[in-house]
Design a protein around this motif. Structure first.
Motif, PDB file in Angstrom:
ATOM      1  N   THR A  67      38.339  71.176  37.989  1.00 28.65           N
ATOM      2  CA  THR A  67      37.131  70.694  38.646  1.00 28.65           C
ATOM      3  C   THR A  67      36.001  71.704  38.473  1.00 28.65           C
ATOM      4  O   THR A  67      34.866  71.355  38.144  1.00 28.65           O
ATOM      5  N   ARG A  68      36.327  72.954  38.668  1.00 33.75           N
ATOM      6  CA  ARG A  68      35.334  74.020  38.486  1.00 33.75           C
ATOM      7  C   ARG A  68      34.832  74.064  37.044  1.00 33.75           C
ATOM      8  O   ARG A  68      33.626  74.194  36.799  1.00 33.75           O
ATOM      9  N   ARG A  75      35.316  62.934  39.502  1.00 35.39           N
ATOM     10  CA  ARG A  75      36.672  62.358  39.494  1.00 35.39           C
ATOM     11  C   ARG A  75      37.731  63.437  39.731  1.00 35.39           C
ATOM     12  O   ARG A  75      38.696  63.221  40.474  1.00 35.39           O
ATOM     13  N   LEU A  76      37.560  64.584  39.093  1.00 35.29           N
ATOM     14  CA  LEU A  76      38.526  65.670  39.298  1.00 35.29           C
ATOM     15  C   LEU A  76      38.484  66.170  40.734  1.00 35.29           C
ATOM     16  O   LEU A  76      39.524  66.517  41.300  1.00 35.29           O
ATOM     17  N   SER A  77      37.312  66.200  41.310  1.00 35.83           N
ATOM     18  CA  SER A  77      37.180  66.619  42.700  1.00 35.83           C
ATOM     19  C   SER A  77      37.953  65.673  43.618  1.00 35.83           C
ATOM     20  O   SER A  77      38.645  66.110  44.551  1.00 35.83           O
ATOM     21  N   THR A  78      37.860  64.376  43.331  1.00 31.88           N
ATOM     22  CA  THR A  78      38.603  63.380  44.117  1.00 31.88           C
ATOM     23  C   THR A  78      40.106  63.575  43.938  1.00 31.88           C
ATOM     24  O   THR A  78      40.867  63.553  44.911  1.00 31.88           O
ATOM     25  N   ALA A  79      40.532  63.773  42.683  1.00 32.43           N
ATOM     26  CA  ALA A  79      41.960  63.985  42.415  1.00 32.43           C
ATOM     27  C   ALA A  79      42.447  65.273  43.078  1.00 32.43           C
ATOM     28  O   ALA A  79      43.542  65.310  43.650  1.00 32.43           O
ATOM     29  N   HIS A  80      41.630  66.306  43.013  1.00 33.73           N
ATOM     30  CA  HIS A  80      41.976  67.588  43.634  1.00 33.73           C
ATOM     31  C   HIS A  80      42.184  67.416  45.133  1.00 33.73           C
ATOM     32  O   HIS A  80      43.175  67.876  45.704  1.00 33.73           O
ATOM     33  N   SER A  81      41.273  66.708  45.751  1.00 33.13           N
ATOM     34  CA  SER A  81      41.377  66.461  47.181  1.00 33.13           C
ATOM     35  C   SER A  81      42.632  65.640  47.503  1.00 33.13           C
ATOM     36  O   SER A  81      43.354  65.936  48.463  1.00 33.13           O
TER      37      SER A  81
END
Length: 127
Positions: free
Chosen positions: A42-43, A101-107
């Motif tokens: 995400t970063r 999208r990665l932020s959502t998956a990470h969460s």
């Protein structure tokens, strides 16, 4: 020792290839590992958008100073720069969408827990 911009970009690409190789060879054993990998990905997506913006600004600055010309193929410089601008804009949009999208998956993966926590493994939801 100071690395130049190209060396940093090459190092980032090599690191990403190594991550993919490690994921293929070893995989992920615990949810916390997935959570951390998604955090870094995400970063990276967020930084990618920023990097594209900075490259765009640098190319525009070179153009503003009159330091750019078309290469030996003879395409008009305006057409080449237009293609660059359009592609960079699309790349920024994609990087931004990927970041979201990665932020959502990470969460989401932060809420996944191991059925029976292995010894010494932290909870994926704990901090």
């Amino acid at each position: 020792m100071t690395e130049n911009i190209e060396q940093h970009a090459e190092g980032a690409a090599r690191s990403f290839v190594e991550l993919v190789r490690a994921l293929q060879d070893r995989g992920i054993e615990y949810p916390l590992e997935a959570y951390r990998v998604y955090s870094y990905l995400t970063r990276c997506a967020g930084e990618m958008r920023t990097a594209i913006e900075l490259v765009e600004a640098a190319v525009q600055g070179l153009q503003d100073k009159g330091l750019l010309r078309s290469d030996y193929r003879g395409e008009p410089l305006d057409e080449v720069l237009q293609r660059f601008t359009e592609s960079s804009a699309a790349g920024k949009d994609l990087a931004g969408a990927l970041h979201g999208r990665l932020s959502t998956a990470h969460s989401a993966v932060g809420h996944v827990a191991y059925r029976e926590e292995p010894e010494g493994q932290e909870s994926a939801t704990g901090s």
